[in-house]
Design a protein around this motif. Structure first.
Motif, short mmCIF file in Angstrom:
data_model
loop_
_atom_site.label_atom_id
_atom_site.label_comp_id
_atom_site.label_asym_id
_atom_site.label_seq_id
_atom_site.Cartn_x
_atom_site.Cartn_y
_atom_site.Cartn_z
N SER A 1 0.82 -1.20 0.00
CA SER A 1 0.00 0.00 0.00
C SER A 1 0.86 1.25 0.00
CB SER A 1 -0.88 0.02 1.24
OG SER A 1 -1.81 -1.02 1.22
N LEU A 2 0.33 2.27 -0.63
CA LEU A 2 0.99 3.58 -0.63
C LEU A 2 0.59 4.32 0.64
CD1 LEU A 2 0.28 4.55 -4.35
CD2 LEU A 2 2.40 3.63 -3.39
N SER A 3 1.35 5.35 0.98
CA SER A 3 1.01 6.13 2.17
C SER A 3 -0.35 6.79 1.98
CB SER A 3 2.09 7.17 2.47
OG SER A 3 2.14 8.14 1.44
N LEU A 4 -1.12 6.82 3.05
CA LEU A 4 -2.48 7.34 3.01
C LEU A 4 -2.55 8.74 3.62
CD1 LEU A 4 -4.37 4.12 4.12
CD2 LEU A 4 -4.31 5.13 1.83
N PRO A 5 -3.56 9.50 3.22
CA PRO A 5 -3.73 10.83 3.82
C PRO A 5 -4.18 10.70 5.26
CG PRO A 5 -5.55 10.33 2.32
CD PRO A 5 -4.55 9.21 2.20
N THR A 6 -3.75 11.64 6.08
CA THR A 6 -4.13 11.63 7.49
C THR A 6 -5.09 12.76 7.84
OG1 THR A 6 -2.15 12.92 8.01
CG2 THR A 6 -2.00 10.52 8.25
N ASP A 7 -5.14 13.78 6.99
CA ASP A 7 -6.04 14.91 7.23
C ASP A 7 -6.65 15.31 5.90
OD1 ASP A 7 -7.33 17.29 7.79
OD2 ASP A 7 -5.60 18.23 8.76
N ASN A 8 -7.97 15.13 5.77
CA ASN A 8 -8.59 15.38 4.47
C ASN A 8 -8.87 16.86 4.19
OD1 ASN A 8 -10.87 15.95 5.97
ND2 ASN A 8 -12.10 14.28 5.13
N ARG A 9 -8.46 17.75 5.08
CA ARG A 9 -8.69 19.19 4.85
C ARG A 9 -7.40 19.96 4.57
NH1 ARG A 9 -12.18 18.09 9.24
NH2 ARG A 9 -14.34 17.99 8.55
N ASP A 10 -6.28 19.39 4.95
CA ASP A 10 -5.00 20.06 4.77
C ASP A 10 -4.43 19.66 3.40
OD1 ASP A 10 -2.41 21.00 4.80
OD2 ASP A 10 -1.89 20.10 6.74
N LEU A 11 -4.55 20.55 2.42
CA LEU A 11 -4.11 20.24 1.06
C LEU A 11 -2.63 19.92 0.98
CD1 LEU A 11 -6.08 22.76 -1.20
CD2 LEU A 11 -6.52 20.34 -0.79
N ASP A 12 -1.83 20.60 1.80
CA ASP A 12 -0.39 20.33 1.79
C ASP A 12 -0.11 18.91 2.27
OD1 ASP A 12 2.31 21.16 1.33
OD2 ASP A 12 2.54 21.26 3.52
N ALA A 13 -0.74 18.51 3.36
CA ALA A 13 -0.55 17.15 3.88
C ALA A 13 -1.10 16.12 2.90
CB ALA A 13 -1.24 17.01 5.24
N LEU A 14 -2.25 16.41 2.31
CA LEU A 14 -2.83 15.49 1.33
C LEU A 14 -1.91 15.30 0.14
CD1 LEU A 14 -6.63 16.37 1.15
CD2 LEU A 14 -5.65 14.13 1.56
N SER A 15 -1.32 16.37 -0.31
CA SER A 15 -0.46 16.29 -1.50
C SER A 15 0.81 15.49 -1.24
CB SER A 15 -0.12 17.69 -2.01
OG SER A 15 0.71 18.36 -1.09
N ARG A 16 1.15 15.26 0.02
CA ARG A 16 2.32 14.43 0.35
C ARG A 16 1.99 12.95 0.41
NH1 ARG A 16 3.26 18.80 3.88
NH2 ARG A 16 2.45 17.62 5.63
N SER A 17 0.72 12.61 0.43
CA SER A 17 0.31 11.21 0.46
C SER A 17 0.58 10.56 -0.90
CB SER A 17 -1.19 11.11 0.78
OG SER A 17 -1.71 9.87 0.37
N GLU A 18 1.28 9.44 -0.90
CA GLU A 18 1.59 8.74 -2.15
C GLU A 18 0.31 8.29 -2.86
OE1 GLU A 18 5.78 6.65 -0.81
OE2 GLU A 18 3.88 5.69 -0.28
N ALA A 19 -0.68 7.85 -2.09
CA ALA A 19 -1.93 7.39 -2.69
C ALA A 19 -2.64 8.55 -3.39
CB ALA A 19 -2.84 6.78 -1.62
N VAL A 20 -2.68 9.70 -2.75
CA VAL A 20 -3.31 10.88 -3.34
C VAL A 20 -2.55 11.30 -4.60
CG1 VAL A 20 -3.81 13.35 -3.00
CG2 VAL A 20 -4.38 11.68 -1.21
N GLN A 21 -1.23 11.33 -4.52
CA GLN A 21 -0.42 11.71 -5.68
C GLN A 21 -0.71 10.81 -6.87
OE1 GLN A 21 3.71 11.60 -4.49
NE2 GLN A 21 3.42 13.16 -2.92
N LEU A 22 -0.75 9.51 -6.65
CA LEU A 22 -1.01 8.58 -7.74
C LEU A 22 -2.40 8.79 -8.31
CD1 LEU A 22 -0.19 6.15 -9.50
CD2 LEU A 22 -1.16 4.67 -7.72
N PHE A 23 -3.41 8.90 -7.45
CA PHE A 23 -4.77 9.07 -7.93
C PHE A 23 -4.92 10.36 -8.74
CE2 PHE A 23 -9.13 10.61 -7.55
CZ PHE A 23 -9.78 9.55 -8.16
N VAL A 24 -4.39 11.45 -8.23
CA VAL A 24 -4.51 12.74 -8.93
C VAL A 24 -3.74 12.70 -10.25
CG1 VAL A 24 -3.97 15.21 -8.80
CG2 VAL A 24 -5.00 14.06 -6.84
N ASP A 25 -2.54 12.14 -10.25
CA ASP A 25 -1.76 12.04 -11.49
C ASP A 25 -2.51 11.24 -12.54
OD1 ASP A 25 0.30 13.54 -10.43
OD2 ASP A 25 1.59 11.82 -10.02
N ARG A 26 -3.06 10.09 -12.14
CA ARG A 26 -3.79 9.25 -13.10
C ARG A 26 -5.13 9.88 -13.50
NH1 ARG A 26 0.71 7.82 -12.52
NH2 ARG A 26 1.49 5.70 -12.74
#
Length: 181
Positions: free
Chosen positions: A1-26
């Motif tokens: 598994s890729l790293s998951l987001p821990t705070d769904n409101r903090d865009l900076d923290a979300l953007s560091r999540s590997e899972a979020v990065q992959l989903f947004v890129d794809r």
């Protein structure tokens, strides 16, 4: 598994999540201009967490961005095996075209005893320890003394995740759902 987001409101923290990065890129490949925004952040975080940060699941979900709004994709995760299909791309082996096919391929490689343990472990929703696994698995052809070796094999095949320094185990929710089926 890729790293998951821990705070769904903090865009900076979300953007560091590997899972979020992959989903947004794809997602951007499917719909140019797709991006992580404050409005989309809660849905993207929920999607990544519910898919356990599994790269294939995230890629297949992102492929749906071309035809479904993000919120509809999240709503349909309750039937993730129907939603997460990749079509008929002949460049990709059949076992990688759907989430269900990928897990089935791994399942078919298991011994009968490992399959039995795998199915029985699906009853644990929040994780388990070795003693609980032995108690639940024993019977009908499985002896508790074999559970540790079988469990080790399931961990090696990434069907079971080790937590808390080896004291607890769990099945990712997607894997657990498959095991229950």
């Amino acid at each position: 598994s890729l790293s998951l987001p821990t705070d769904n409101r903090d865009l900076d923290a979300l953007s560091r999540s590997e899972a979020v990065q992959l989903f947004v890129d794809r997602g951007r490949l499917q719909r140019p201009g797709f991006a992580l925004t404050a409005k989309r952040a809660p849905a993207i975080a929920e999607l990544c967490v519910r898919l356990d940060g599994m790269p294939l699941a995230l890629e297949l979900a992102a492929a749906r961005i071309a035809v479904l709004p993000l919120e509809k994709i999240v709503e349909r995760l309750n039937d993730r095996f129907r939603l997460l299909k990749g079509g008929s791309n002949t460049a990709v082996p059949p076992r990688q075209q759907t989430l269900h096919a990928t897990i089935s391929w791994s399942f078919e490689l298991l011994s009968e005893a490992a399959r039995t343990l795998f199915a029985r472990l699906s009853m644990f929703g929040g994780g388990f320890d070795l003693e609980a696994a032995e108690a639940v698995a024993a019977g009908d052809g499985l002896v508790s003394e074999d559970v540790l070796d079988l469990l080790s094999g399931l961990v090696d095949k990434s069907l079971v995740v080790v937590e808390s320094g080896g004291e607890r185990y769990r099945l990712l929710e997607t894997i657990r759902e498959y095991a229950q089926q």
